[in-house]
Write an enzyme that holds these catalytic residues in place. Structure first.
Site, PDB file in Angstrom:
ATOM      1  N   ARG A   1      -1.845  43.902  70.193  1.00  0.00           N
ATOM      2  CA  ARG A   1      -1.167  45.215  71.386  1.00  0.00           C
ATOM      3  C   ARG A   1      -2.727  46.140  71.314  1.00  0.00           C
ATOM      4  O   ARG A   1      -2.083  47.262  70.040  1.00  0.00           O
ATOM      5  CB  ARG A   1      -0.230  45.154  71.784  1.00  0.00           C
ATOM      6  CG  ARG A   1      -0.080  46.965  72.493  1.00  0.00           C
ATOM      7  CD  ARG A   1       1.179  47.744  72.715  1.00  0.00           C
ATOM      8  NE  ARG A   1       0.718  48.475  73.336  1.00  0.00           N
ATOM      9  CZ  ARG A   1       1.293  50.427  73.366  1.00  0.00           C
ATOM     10  NH1 ARG A   1       2.242  50.301  72.115  1.00  0.00           N
ATOM     11  NH2 ARG A   1       1.228  51.310  74.192  1.00  0.00           N
TER      12      ARG A   1
ATOM     13  N   HIS B   1      -4.219  55.157  75.496  1.00  0.00           N
ATOM     14  CA  HIS B   1      -3.271  55.478  75.087  1.00  0.00           C
ATOM     15  C   HIS B   1      -3.884  56.991  74.240  1.00  0.00           C
ATOM     16  O   HIS B   1      -4.626  56.543  73.635  1.00  0.00           O
ATOM     17  CB  HIS B   1      -3.038  54.664  73.689  1.00  0.00           C
ATOM     18  CG  HIS B   1      -2.246  54.315  72.947  1.00  0.00           C
ATOM     19  ND1 HIS B   1      -1.247  54.004  72.337  1.00  0.00           N
ATOM     20  CD2 HIS B   1      -2.026  55.776  72.262  1.00  0.00           C
ATOM     21  CE1 HIS B   1      -0.915  54.320  71.088  1.00  0.00           C
ATOM     22  NE2 HIS B   1      -1.344  55.079  70.584  1.00  0.00           N
TER      23      HIS B   1
ATOM     24  N   GLU C   1       3.707  56.335  76.195  1.00  0.00           N
ATOM     25  CA  GLU C   1       4.582  57.329  75.368  1.00  0.00           C
ATOM     26  C   GLU C   1       4.107  58.515  76.363  1.00  0.00           C
ATOM     27  O   GLU C   1       3.199  59.029  75.532  1.00  0.00           O
ATOM     28  CB  GLU C   1       4.356  57.505  73.894  1.00  0.00           C
ATOM     29  CG  GLU C   1       5.020  56.457  73.455  1.00  0.00           C
ATOM     30  CD  GLU C   1       4.927  56.869  72.131  1.00  0.00           C
ATOM     31  OE1 GLU C   1       4.176  57.979  71.828  1.00  0.00           O
ATOM     32  OE2 GLU C   1       5.310  56.021  71.406  1.00  0.00           O
TER      33      GLU C   1
ATOM     34  N   ASN D   1       9.095  52.065  72.950  1.00  0.00           N
ATOM     35  CA  ASN D   1       8.285  52.551  72.226  1.00  0.00           C
ATOM     36  C   ASN D   1       9.353  53.284  71.071  1.00  0.00           C
ATOM     37  O   ASN D   1      10.205  53.885  71.848  1.00  0.00           O
ATOM     38  CB  ASN D   1       7.269  53.189  71.630  1.00  0.00           C
ATOM     39  CG  ASN D   1       6.117  52.719  72.097  1.00  0.00           C
ATOM     40  OD1 ASN D   1       6.052  51.589  72.025  1.00  0.00           O
ATOM     41  ND2 ASN D   1       5.306  53.144  72.365  1.00  0.00           N
TER      42      ASN D   1
ATOM     43  N   TYR E   1      11.472  54.450  67.202  1.00  0.00           N
ATOM     44  CA  TYR E   1      11.418  55.050  65.914  1.00  0.00           C
ATOM     45  C   TYR E   1      12.752  55.705  65.510  1.00  0.00           C
ATOM     46  O   TYR E   1      13.358  55.179  64.211  1.00  0.00           O
ATOM     47  CB  TYR E   1      10.599  55.903  65.774  1.00  0.00           C
ATOM     48  CG  TYR E   1       9.027  55.287  65.628  1.00  0.00           C
ATOM     49  CD1 TYR E   1       8.014  54.613  64.697  1.00  0.00           C
ATOM     50  CD2 TYR E   1       8.222  55.367  66.908  1.00  0.00           C
ATOM     51  CE1 TYR E   1       6.944  54.079  65.293  1.00  0.00           C
ATOM     52  CE2 TYR E   1       6.892  54.484  67.749  1.00  0.00           C
ATOM     53  CZ  TYR E   1       6.377  53.913  66.400  1.00  0.00           C
ATOM     54  OH  TYR E   1       5.228  53.326  66.276  1.00  0.00           O
TER      55      TYR E   1
ATOM     56  N   GLU F   1       6.211  49.238  70.641  1.00  0.00           N
ATOM     57  CA  GLU F   1       6.021  49.682  69.239  1.00  0.00           C
ATOM     58  C   GLU F   1       6.986  49.847  67.895  1.00  0.00           C
ATOM     59  O   GLU F   1       8.316  50.212  67.968  1.00  0.00           O
ATOM     60  CB  GLU F   1       5.403  51.014  68.658  1.00  0.00           C
ATOM     61  CG  GLU F   1       3.807  51.033  69.827  1.00  0.00           C
ATOM     62  CD  GLU F   1       3.562  52.354  70.128  1.00  0.00           C
ATOM     63  OE1 GLU F   1       3.836  53.136  68.813  1.00  0.00           O
ATOM     64  OE2 GLU F   1       2.712  52.737  70.258  1.00  0.00           O
TER      65      GLU F   1
HETATM   66  O1  IFM Z   1       0.930  56.881  65.951  1.00  0.00           O
HETATM   67  C1  IFM Z   1       1.869  56.607  66.474  1.00  0.00           C
HETATM   68  C2  IFM Z   1       1.720  56.045  67.992  1.00  0.00           C
HETATM   69  O2  IFM Z   1      -0.121  56.131  68.413  1.00  0.00           O
HETATM   70  C3  IFM Z   1       2.102  56.356  69.086  1.00  0.00           C
HETATM   71  N1  IFM Z   1       3.661  56.655  69.143  1.00  0.00           N
HETATM   72  C4  IFM Z   1       4.404  56.722  66.914  1.00  0.00           C
HETATM   73  C5  IFM Z   1       3.187  55.659  66.369  1.00  0.00           C
HETATM   74  C6  IFM Z   1       3.791  57.011  65.423  1.00  0.00           C
HETATM   75  O3  IFM Z   1       3.922  58.052  64.920  1.00  0.00           O
END
Ligand code: IFM
Length: 483
Positions: A86, A130, A183, A313, A315, A389
């Site tokens: 990607r 992006h 995002e 995405n 985290y 992500e």
């Molecule tokens: O690096 C970023 C990415 O560009 C978008 N999502 C989160 C990642 C980590 O912060």
């Protein structure tokens, strides 16, 4: 030895046949070559060159020079056995002024990149946006009634759809999967609310206007993509949906969670999947924007054009409680804590770490949030899903023998892939996993200090070295899942 029942043991970690094993990157974070072949500045060029905006004064001018080294990078992907990759297309490379005809020189880079991927058996997945809006479109001349440009201006949504059409016409014969936005929460609320991302504006009303025009741009782009792409193409969007958890069960904490869910999640999923903005969101933010004037007749039909695949995405989870402090400024963990809030309409909310096991970003490690999010999305929207992500930054060091050993990242990835497998076992239709990130890169306002790559980059020499996590991931791919 007694045989295990079929639902536990090795079968539990099996991923479906055809599962996409990928990595993800973004143009401004890796390409460099910002003034080559007709590319013009994006809002991130302007922002990163503004003193004080990015740690260390870092910029993406060179980044990791992927623009010139993409063949080497694709070879490394092939060595790892990636089945999918990607990447994002830099809008100011393919349409330098943000309007008008495409730049063939800009498109040639993506033609060459995608040809190289396909020649190595790697399926390209292209993200259209992006975060690198052409600066020309941010300038006041791209005005709405107030003369403001950028995403708060309705005009930008239409420009985005035109750009989507140009990209799809040029690359649609070789890219089977397209992601409109990455995002949008960050674009709207970090870019126009908190001001910690480009373009650095800090007006909550503008942030909400940006959110609606990102939704509209997404929907218009879905229409433009469908018109230009073969029927077999898949269209998606990547959302960083917040896994919102109240700190306790006090009514005021549940209320805090509701507000964050509204302006973090439902502000996207409402218009995209249900053709509406929820009443509670409209009420929370009514003092900041005139929604009746903002949302035109027919907009919600556009924003809710069907898509084929939903990208998550993920985290970390977002733990919230009510805050008694009227001056309290909520912040998104790891995205700065400036004077301005990225959460319009949710001022009386406090944010907490889910636990103290954190990455180099200070983000708590909690894989249960990933399985929870996948299952919630599966139940609510019924769409096939990808993790577009997931990954972690750690303070990696190069050993004297030149190797980079990153066991924390491997542990993070292993636990999150387990969480994906849990969600699949529980019924979620998950089609792929895109590890963030292939290479160490420009981490936005943090500059080059935070390393997310499974391939280490020496920023002086630009030499690439696969970390031990890359070798581990290659083995996962070879076996079709982690042990
Ligand atoms: O690096 C970023 C990415 O560009 C978008 N999502 C989160 C990642 C980590 O912060």
């Amino acid at each position: 030895m007694t045989a295990l029942p079929p639902d536990i043991g090795s079968a539990r970690r099996a991923f479906p046949p055809g599962f996409a094993w990928g990595t993800a990157t973004a143009a401004y974070q890796i390409e460099g070559a910002v003034a080559e072949d007709g590319r013009t500045p994006s809002i991130w060029d302007t922002f990163s060159h503004t003193p004080g905006k990015v740690d260390g004064g870092d910029t993406g001018d060179i980044a990791v020079d992927h623009y010139h080294r993409f063949r080497e990078d694709v070879r490394m992907m092939a060595d790892l056995g990636l089945t999918s990759y990607r990447f994002s297309i830099a809008w100011p490379r393919v349409q330098p002024t943000g309007r008008g005809p495409a730049s063939e020189r800009g498109l040639d880079f993506y033609r060459a990149l995608t040809d190289e991927l396909l020649a190595h058996g790697i399926t390209p997945v292209a993200t259209l946006y992006h975060w690198d809006l052409p600066q020309e479109l941010e300038n006041p001349s791209n005005g709405g009634p107030a003369g403001d440009g950028g995403w708060p201006a309705r005009e930008t949504a239409y420009r985005f759809a035109d750009y989507a059409a140009l990209a799809a016409e040029a690359l649609g014969d070789r890219v089977p999967t397209w992601i409109t936005l990455n995002e949008p929460w960050c674009s709207a609320f970090l870019g126009y609310g908190a001001g910690v991302h480009a373009p650095g504006r800090t007006d909550p009303g503008d942030a909400l206007r940006a959110a609606h025009h990102l939704n509209l741009g997404h929907g218009l782009a879905v229409g433009a993509l469908r018109a230009a792409l073969p029927a077999s193409a898949q269209v998606s969007v990547s959302l960083n949906l917040h896994v919102v958890r109240p700190l306790g069960d006090r009514p005021q904490d549940l209320e805090a969670a509701r507000r964050i869910d509204a302006v973090g999640n439902r502000i996207w999923t409402g218009p995209m999947f249900r053709a509406r903005y929820d009443e509670d969101l409209l009420e929370d933010t009514a003092h900041l924007v005139d929604w009746d004037a903002l949302v035109h007749d027919g907009d919600l039909t556009e924003t809710s054009r069907p898509i084929d695949l939903l990208g998550l995405n993920y985290y970390n989870p977002t733990v919230v409680s009510a805050s008694a402090d009227p001056e309290h400024r909520p912040r998104e963990d790891g995205h700065g804590s400036g004077a301005h809030s990225p959460w319009p309409g949710a001022d009386a909310v406090a944010f907490h770490r889910a636990n103290d096991d954190v990455t180099a970003m200070g983000w708590p490690i909690d894989p249960t949030g990933l399985s929870d999010a996948l299952l919630t999305m599966h139940r609510e929207f019924g769409l096939p899903l990808i993790i577009s992500e997931n990954g972690a930054a750690f303070q990696d060091t190069v050993a004297p023998d030149g190797t980079v050993h990153d066991p924390e990242r491997t542990a993070y990835l292993r636990r999150h892939l387990d969480a994906v497998a849990d969600a699949i076992d529980a019924g979620a239709d998950v089609r792929g996993y895109f590890l963030w990130s292939l290479l160490d890169n420009f981490e936005w306002a943090y500059g080059y200090d935070k390393r997310f790559g499974i391939i280490h980059v020496d920023y002086d020499t630009l030499v690439r070295t696969p970390k031990s996590s890359a070798h581990w991931y290659a083995e996962v791919i070879r076996r079709g899942g982690p042990d």
